[in-house]
Design an enzyme around this catalytic site. Structure first.
Site, mmCIF file in Angstrom:
data_model
loop_
_atom_site.group_PDB
_atom_site.id
_atom_site.type_symbol
_atom_site.label_atom_id
_atom_site.label_comp_id
_atom_site.label_asym_id
_atom_site.label_seq_id
_atom_site.Cartn_x
_atom_site.Cartn_y
_atom_site.Cartn_z
ATOM 1 N N ARG A 47 -3.621 -10.576 26.413
ATOM 2 C CA ARG A 47 -4.615 -11.630 25.594
ATOM 3 C C ARG A 47 -6.085 -11.046 26.053
ATOM 4 O O ARG A 47 -7.111 -11.221 25.383
ATOM 5 C CB ARG A 47 -4.505 -12.867 25.784
ATOM 6 C CG ARG A 47 -3.006 -13.488 25.296
ATOM 7 C CD ARG A 47 -3.012 -14.897 26.030
ATOM 8 N NE ARG A 47 -2.748 -15.094 27.526
ATOM 9 C CZ ARG A 47 -2.625 -15.944 28.182
ATOM 10 N NH1 ARG A 47 -2.238 -17.095 27.365
ATOM 11 N NH2 ARG A 47 -2.207 -15.915 29.438
ATOM 12 N N ASP A 69 0.740 -1.200 -0.041
ATOM 13 C CA ASP A 69 -0.072 -0.033 -0.137
ATOM 14 C C ASP A 69 0.916 1.291 -0.109
ATOM 15 O O ASP A 69 1.745 1.421 0.913
ATOM 16 C CB ASP A 69 -0.781 -0.181 1.277
ATOM 17 C CG ASP A 69 -1.752 0.946 1.270
ATOM 18 O OD1 ASP A 69 -2.540 1.473 0.225
ATOM 19 O OD2 ASP A 69 -2.499 1.485 2.487
#
Ligand code: G3H
Ligand code: 13P
Ligand code: ZN
Length: 309
Positions: free
Chosen positions: A279, A82
């Site tokens: 997490r 990109d």
């Protein structure tokens, strides 16, 4: 299935008036959320990596993460550079396993943009890799007046540019801009201009950058949980759908991913201040990305395009 190039995906998208979602990846959780969504929705997918993302995550890690993604799904995936800003970067990505590259010479004078793009096209095509180029400069349109930095794509120049460079797709400026602050007043895109470009380049895939819709629920959550995003505004999804029917085959989304991730993490930090297991917040952030991307795949019309094996 190995990575694919965008040729076939764009042809189907063009003929059937939908767009492929091109989502920016920066780390494992973002990648996992996007790929899980495409897999669940049976959508072809473009994963794109900016120069900054490649520097942040490192080329080697990106390749291995994407390789792992290919093992958990059979939907076709393109790995795209990109906003490549130099021949050297384009070459490194072509040599390093990307299956699509962008050279963005939109800040250069026309002739220099042509020359740089042509050089990249020659190299990439010799290796079977398609090239996206850009003509015109992104920035919003305010109150029916183009903002100073915006130079919207000239349709005649677009046709000449494609003819002379041999690029495979073209990013056009019709009023979108990168980031979370796309419009001060009412959102407006120059659809007449898009139509004129499409008329001069029939069948040619156009690309819309700066296409995040800056979903209000995530802006609100960011603001509610300690963030500061006053007046954030994106492109309404109906406008993206209209563009997809007008020759736009690839729609770039990064800001919506960033917002989904940041809003979720802010909320988790607020709700569970004693928790310090990453997490605990990265997992929900990944889930939020997955659900947001699933929604986008429906908006773009690319959900359900990949038959079950
Ligand atoms: O178009 C820009 C993309 O959002 C990538 O942004 O260069 O900060 O990675 P970045
Ligand atoms: P957004 O900032 O609207 O997500 O645009 C992303 C983009 O164009 C990446 O090239
Ligand atoms: Zn962009």
């Amino acid at each position: 299935m190995p990575l694919v190039t965008s040729h076939q995906l764009f042809r189907d998208a063009y003929e059937n008036h939908y767009a492929i979602g091109a989502f920016n990846i920066n780390n494992m959780e973002i990648l996992q959320g996007i790929v899980e969504a495409a897999h669940e929705e049976r959508a072809p997918l473009i994963l794109q990596v900016s120069k900054g993302a490649r520097k942040y995550a490192r080329h080697e890690f990106i390749m291995k993460l994407v390789e792992a993604a290919l093992e958990i799904t059979d939907v076709p995936i393109v790995l795209h550079l990109d906003h490549g800003d130099s021949f050297e970067l384009v070459k490194a990505c072509v040599d390093g396993g990307f299956t699509s590259v962008m050279i963005d010479g939109s800040h250069l004078p026309f002739e220099e943009n042509v020359a740089l793009t042509k050089k990249c096209v020659e190299y990439a095509h010799a290796h079977g890799i398609p090239v996206e180029a850009e003509l015109g400069r992104l920035a919003g349109i305010e109150e029916h007046v183009e903002s100073k930095e915006a130079i919207l794509t000239d349709p005649d120049e677009a046709a000449e540019f494609v003819e002379r460079t041999g690029c495979d797709s073209l990013a056009v400026a019709i009023g979108t801009s990168h980031g979370a602050y796309k419009f001060k007043g009412e959102p407006r895109l120059d659809f007449d201009r898009l139509q004129e470009i499409e008329k001069r380049l029939p069948g040619f895939p156009l690309v819309l950058h700066g296409a995040s819709s800056v979903l209000q629920e995530f802006v609100d959550a960011c603001n509610q949980y300690g963030g500061k995003l006053p007046g954030a505004k994106g492109v309404p999804e109906e406008m993206i759908q209209r563009a997809a029917k007008g020759g736009v085959c690839k729609v770039n989304i990064d800001t919506d991913l960033r917002l989904a991730m940041t809003a979720t993490i802010r909320k988790k930090f607020y709700e569970d201040p004693g928790n310090f297991d990453p997490r605990n917040y990265l997992g929900p952030a990944r889930d939020a990305i997955r659900e947001m991307v699933r929604h986008k795949l429906h908006v773009l019309g690319c959900a359900g395009r990949v038959p079950l094996a």
